[in-house]
Design an enzyme around this catalytic site. Structure first.
Site, PDB file in Angstrom:
ATOM      1  N   GLU A 184       0.828  -1.211   0.000  1.00  0.00           N
ATOM      2  CA  GLU A 184       0.000   0.000   0.000  1.00  0.00           C
ATOM      3  C   GLU A 184       0.860   1.257   0.000  1.00  0.00           C
ATOM      4  O   GLU A 184       0.522   2.242  -0.655  1.00  0.00           O
ATOM      5  CB  GLU A 184      -0.971   0.003   1.180  1.00  0.00           C
ATOM      6  CG  GLU A 184      -2.081  -1.048   1.086  1.00  0.00           C
ATOM      7  CD  GLU A 184      -2.953  -0.915  -0.162  1.00  0.00           C
ATOM      8  OE1 GLU A 184      -2.960   0.151  -0.801  1.00  0.00           O
ATOM      9  OE2 GLU A 184      -3.617  -1.905  -0.520  1.00  0.00           O
ATOM     10  N   TYR A 191      -5.983   6.729   4.257  1.00  0.00           N
ATOM     11  CA  TYR A 191      -6.166   5.685   3.252  1.00  0.00           C
ATOM     12  C   TYR A 191      -5.417   4.406   3.637  1.00  0.00           C
ATOM     13  O   TYR A 191      -5.983   3.308   3.637  1.00  0.00           O
ATOM     14  CB  TYR A 191      -5.709   6.170   1.857  1.00  0.00           C
ATOM     15  CG  TYR A 191      -5.553   4.993   0.930  1.00  0.00           C
ATOM     16  CD1 TYR A 191      -6.671   4.426   0.328  1.00  0.00           C
ATOM     17  CD2 TYR A 191      -4.314   4.386   0.729  1.00  0.00           C
ATOM     18  CE1 TYR A 191      -6.558   3.288  -0.457  1.00  0.00           C
ATOM     19  CE2 TYR A 191      -4.192   3.252  -0.045  1.00  0.00           C
ATOM     20  CZ  TYR A 191      -5.318   2.715  -0.642  1.00  0.00           C
ATOM     21  OH  TYR A 191      -5.205   1.580  -1.393  1.00  0.00           O
ATOM     22  N   ASP A 201      -9.499   5.763  -2.305  1.00  0.00           N
ATOM     23  CA  ASP A 201      -8.443   6.494  -3.015  1.00  0.00           C
ATOM     24  C   ASP A 201      -9.070   7.117  -4.268  1.00  0.00           C
ATOM     25  O   ASP A 201     -10.296   7.068  -4.432  1.00  0.00           O
ATOM     26  CB  ASP A 201      -7.262   5.565  -3.343  1.00  0.00           C
ATOM     27  CG  ASP A 201      -7.647   4.465  -4.327  1.00  0.00           C
ATOM     28  OD1 ASP A 201      -8.819   4.424  -4.773  1.00  0.00           O
ATOM     29  OD2 ASP A 201      -6.767   3.648  -4.664  1.00  0.00           O
ATOM     30  N   CYS A 213     -17.787  -0.242 -19.682  1.00  0.00           N
ATOM     31  CA  CYS A 213     -19.046  -0.441 -18.942  1.00  0.00           C
ATOM     32  C   CYS A 213     -19.709  -1.772 -19.269  1.00  0.00           C
ATOM     33  O   CYS A 213     -20.428  -2.315 -18.427  1.00  0.00           O
ATOM     34  CB  CYS A 213     -20.006   0.714 -19.218  1.00  0.00           C
ATOM     35  SG  CYS A 213     -19.317   2.306 -18.706  1.00  0.00           S
TER      36      CYS A 213
HETATM   37  N1  ADE Z   1      -3.839   0.115  -5.385  1.00  0.00           N
HETATM   38  C1  ADE Z   1      -3.642   0.410  -4.089  1.00  0.00           C
HETATM   39  N2  ADE Z   1      -3.771  -0.688  -3.331  1.00  0.00           N
HETATM   40  C2  ADE Z   1      -4.036  -1.715  -4.160  1.00  0.00           C
HETATM   41  C3  ADE Z   1      -4.278  -3.091  -3.971  1.00  0.00           C
HETATM   42  N3  ADE Z   1      -4.256  -3.633  -2.768  1.00  0.00           N
HETATM   43  N4  ADE Z   1      -4.534  -3.834  -5.068  1.00  0.00           N
HETATM   44  C4  ADE Z   1      -4.546  -3.251  -6.270  1.00  0.00           C
HETATM   45  N5  ADE Z   1      -4.339  -1.970  -6.518  1.00  0.00           N
HETATM   46  C5  ADE Z   1      -4.083  -1.197  -5.471  1.00  0.00           C
END
Ligand code: ADE
Length: 335
Positions: free
Chosen positions: A40, A121, A139, A198
């Site tokens: 992350e 976040y 996010d 979509c």
């Molecule tokens: N972007 C931020 N965290 C993520 C995650 N765990 N998996 C995919 N994209 C991400």
């Protein structure tokens, strides 16, 4: 949005979750909090494609938070080189040491938030993905998905608190980690900023932006301010087959990273001629870095880096590109 939509999203995730090195497959026990935290932090400003090989290399080198906590700062900063936003690496080191000292990660969002460098976040993402706790993980990708679902056309920055409330209302109590990552995958692969796909979206029947016929128009794009230019001089000091490198001051841009020596960056362009020049985009300005030859180091604070091993010196991209530009130019002149 009806509860059935969340179910459709999770079913879609069960079938099509991206397989990523820090992830558990859908429905499986949560991954190692260390892997979740590290991924992350890396993913905050960097794309999944760039992060994947760097994440693998990082956990191979330091497989646990205790191993990372014991590593020298310079080695961690060098391993981070090229990923940008180096405050992340400095916070990473501080956080690893704190977590190792307390014997592991805290498991609640509130406690996670108190660790060095962990914003709202990241704390929510770790609580949900590593500890299965309901948390509102939001996010920019998730903000876009929520804005489209609810047909919110204002720019994200103007609708932030409303989007958070709507995201909160959507978040289920079950499968917290899978739900958070299902939303991230949807934002990254289907509900893309441009050309949303979509027809593949499990939420299209609930989506007001889709119903409008112009989903891409939601939310309105951010009004971008022009990035100002700043200027820097870097000194090229060469002896034998080595170049003189220094460590930048711990505070400020590229703090504590290896670098070519030079003067403070300024708003006014310097006068040439230069050995080479590169332009590099930072988040709030573009830096034009000009390289000038100097005969000898200005003081003793630095080291001779053999040019043969310049790739592993831990130079951030700005300086790696400046070195490359000097060497390319020299080879061209020699040819
Ligand atoms: N972007 C931020 N965290 C993520 C995650 N765990 N998996 C995919 N994209 C991400």
């Amino acid at each position: 949005m009806p509860a059935s939509a969340v179910k459709r999203l999770l079913n879609h995730y069960d079938r099509s979750a991206r397989s990523l090195p820090w992830r558990s497959p859908p429905g499986r026990p949560a991954p190692d909090p260390y892997a979740v935290w590290l991924s992350e932090v890396m993913l905050q400003q960097t794309t999944v494609a760039t992060v994947m090989p760097r994440f693998r290399r990082f956990v191979e080198r330091w497989p646990t938070i205790e191993a990372l906590a014991a590593a020298p700062d310079e080695e961690v900063l060098a391993e981070w080189a090229g990923l940008g936003y180096y405050a992340r690496a400095r916070n990473l080191i501080a956080c690893a040491r704190e977590v190792a000292a307390r014997g592991g990660f805290p498991t609640t969002e509130v406690e996670l938030r108190k660790l060095p460098g962990l914003g709202a976040y990241t704390a929510a993402a770790i609580a949900a993905i590593a500890f299965g706790q309901r948390a509102v993980v939001i996010d920019t990708n998730v903000e876009r998905v929520v804005a489209r679902l609810h047909g919110i056309a204002r720019p994200i920055a103007e609708a932030r608190s409303e989007l958070r409330a709507l995201a909160d209302a959507l978040t289920p109590n079950e499968r917290a980690g899978d739900y958070a990552q299902a939303m991230m995958d949807l934002g990254a692969t289907i509900c893309r900023p441009k050309n949303p796909n979509c027809t593949a979206c499990p939420l299209s029947s609930d989506c007001l932006a889709f119903a409008s016929g112009t989903p891409e128009a939601f939310p309105a794009p951010k009004v971008r301010a022009e990035r100002p230019h700043r200027h820097g001089i870097a000194w090229w000091i060469e002896q034998g087959d080595a170049v003189w490198l220094v460590r930048r001051p711990a505070k400020g841009m590229l703090g504590a990273m290896a670098a070519l020596p030079g003067a403070d960056w300024t708003d006014e362009p310097p006068a040439g001629p230069f050995l080479a020049s590169v332009s590099h985009g930072f988040s709030h300005f573009t830096l034009d870095l000009h390289v000038v030859a100097r005969p000898a180091p200005p003081d003793r604070e630095g080291w001779w880096q053999p040019l043969a091993t310049i790739d592993v010196a831990g130079l951030p991209t700005l300086y790696a590109r400046a070195v490359e530009a000097v060497l390319v130019r020299r080879n061209a002149l020699a040819a």
